[in-house]
Design a protein around this motif. Structure first.
Motif, PDB file in Angstrom:
ATOM      1  N   TYR A  21      -2.677  -3.977 -11.189  1.00 52.07           N
ATOM      2  CA  TYR A  21      -2.664  -3.341  -9.851  1.00 52.07           C
ATOM      3  C   TYR A  21      -3.423  -4.720  -9.028  1.00 52.07           C
ATOM      4  CZ  TYR A  21      -7.410  -1.695  -9.366  1.00 52.07           C
ATOM      5  OH  TYR A  21      -8.593  -1.328  -9.632  1.00 52.07           O
ATOM      6  N   LEU A  24      -1.318  -7.665  -8.476  1.00 57.61           N
ATOM      7  CA  LEU A  24      -0.217  -7.335  -7.494  1.00 57.61           C
ATOM      8  C   LEU A  24      -1.058  -7.454  -6.044  1.00 57.61           C
ATOM      9  CD1 LEU A  24       2.223  -6.564  -6.507  1.00 57.61           C
ATOM     10  CD2 LEU A  24       1.792  -4.217  -6.896  1.00 57.61           C
ATOM     11  N   GLU A  46       8.412   1.261  -3.250  1.00 59.05           N
ATOM     12  CA  GLU A  46       7.816   1.081  -4.508  1.00 59.05           C
ATOM     13  C   GLU A  46       8.815   0.883  -5.676  1.00 59.05           C
ATOM     14  OE1 GLU A  46       5.671   4.474  -4.897  1.00 59.05           O
ATOM     15  OE2 GLU A  46       4.161   4.172  -3.323  1.00 59.05           O
ATOM     16  N   ILE A  49      10.007  -2.819  -6.064  1.00 61.17           N
ATOM     17  CA  ILE A  49       8.843  -3.642  -6.484  1.00 61.17           C
ATOM     18  C   ILE A  49       8.514  -3.471  -8.073  1.00 61.17           C
ATOM     19  CG2 ILE A  49       6.366  -4.300  -6.025  1.00 61.17           C
ATOM     20  CD1 ILE A  49       6.574  -3.422  -3.322  1.00 61.17           C
ATOM     21  N   ALA A  50       8.366  -2.259  -8.230  1.00 62.38           N
ATOM     22  CA  ALA A  50       8.420  -1.946  -9.732  1.00 62.38           C
ATOM     23  C   ALA A  50       9.377  -2.584 -10.817  1.00 62.38           C
ATOM     24  CB  ALA A  50       8.266  -0.456 -10.051  1.00 62.38           C
ATOM     25  N   ARG A  57       5.786   2.175 -11.304  1.00 63.01           N
ATOM     26  CA  ARG A  57       5.360   2.543  -9.934  1.00 63.01           C
ATOM     27  C   ARG A  57       4.066   3.133  -9.314  1.00 63.01           C
ATOM     28  NH1 ARG A  57      10.257   6.379  -7.309  1.00 63.01           N
ATOM     29  NH2 ARG A  57       8.916   6.037  -5.597  1.00 63.01           N
ATOM     30  N   VAL A  60       1.972  -0.211  -8.437  1.00 63.97           N
ATOM     31  CA  VAL A  60       2.664  -0.220  -7.360  1.00 63.97           C
ATOM     32  C   VAL A  60       1.757   0.394  -6.234  1.00 63.97           C
ATOM     33  CG1 VAL A  60       4.404  -0.967  -5.772  1.00 63.97           C
ATOM     34  CG2 VAL A  60       4.649  -1.586  -8.137  1.00 63.97           C
TER      35      VAL A  60
END
Length: 250
Positions: A21, A24, A46, A49-50, A57, A60
């Motif tokens: 995380y 990211l 989400e 992106i995941a 998720r 994210v």
């Protein structure tokens, strides 16, 4: 913006011991800093992106939540996640008595206001003390949300003795201009600044999270003859305003 257009999707998040995380978050910060993600750009959902980055998720959501808390992203109910607007830093000198409109115009910013309240009522105990009024005296109250270039910056709640401003509806844009037109121009003021955390109502008006830092200001302005003409309590956004005072050694 779809997932394939996400600025760092092709390169992934790399390896290393740093939690996913946080990687990211750094990737999104880098995209914002480089201009790949611009203010008010929408991020993919989400799930997108995941799937694109092959992460969960939950990861994210944790990354985005941290960036929202840091003010880099903003989430809109039912709409999604966006890059936050660039917030300007404004320095306000404490050595000059000027109105909000004058301050913003000197910076080349256009000002607007949204009236929250314009009424006449009996002065509160604090107002009566600051404005040298009797307990039964009335004041004109003006409460408004102040904007510069469309961004909410301050909440102002002013009380004016009715002998100086009988009808608060007479104030259109600038309170000081209205007072000056009546021959009651303030020439000096005393201000008290303190730190505050915004409650729900003030935070919603200023479009910031509840509990955000703010500058709480109380000002009493005086006429040339020494009579108090204005008592104003304001909240200024702490992420934008810096108040500056010049000091000399006596």
């Amino acid at each position: 913006m779809n997932a394939e257009a996400f600025p760092f999707a092709r390169g992934g998040l790399g390896g290393g011991a740093t939690p996913l995380y946080l990687r990211l978050q750094e990737a999104i910060k880098g995209a914002i800093a480089s201009g790949s993600l611009k203010p008010l750009d929408a991020l993919p959902g989400e799930r997108e992106i995941a799937q694109t980055l092959s992460i969960s998720r939950v990861t994210v959501r944790k990354a985005l939540s941290g960036l929202v808390g840091a003010g880099l992203l903003e989430q809109r109910q039912g709409s999604g996640t966006y890059v936050a607007r660039q917030v300007p830093s404004l320095e306000q000198p404490l050595s000059r008595l000027t109105s909000f409109s004058e301050d913003m115009h000197r910076r080349g910013l256009s000002t607007t206001s949204r009236w929250l309240d314009r009424t006449v009522s009996v002065a509160s105990t604090r107002e009566a003390i600051h404005l040298a009024l009797s307990p039964q005296d009335s004041v004109s109250r003006l409460s408004r949300l102040r904007f510069a270039d469309g961004m909410p910056l301050a909440i102002e709640r002013a009380a004016i003795p009715r002998r100086f401003l009988d009808d608060p509806l007479d104030v259109e844009a600038s309170l000081y201009a209205a007072l000056d037109a009546r021959g009651f121009k303030p020439v000096r003021a005393l201000q008290r600044l303190s730190a505050a955390n915004l409650g729900r109502e003030e935070a919603q008006l200023l479009a910031v999270p509840v509990g955000s830092a703010a500058l709480a200001i109380e000002r009493v302005a005086y006429l040339a003859g020494g009579q108090p003409v204005e008592f104003t309590r304001s909240f200024y956004r702490g992420d934008i305003y810096d108040f500056v005072a010049e000091l000399t050694l006596g």
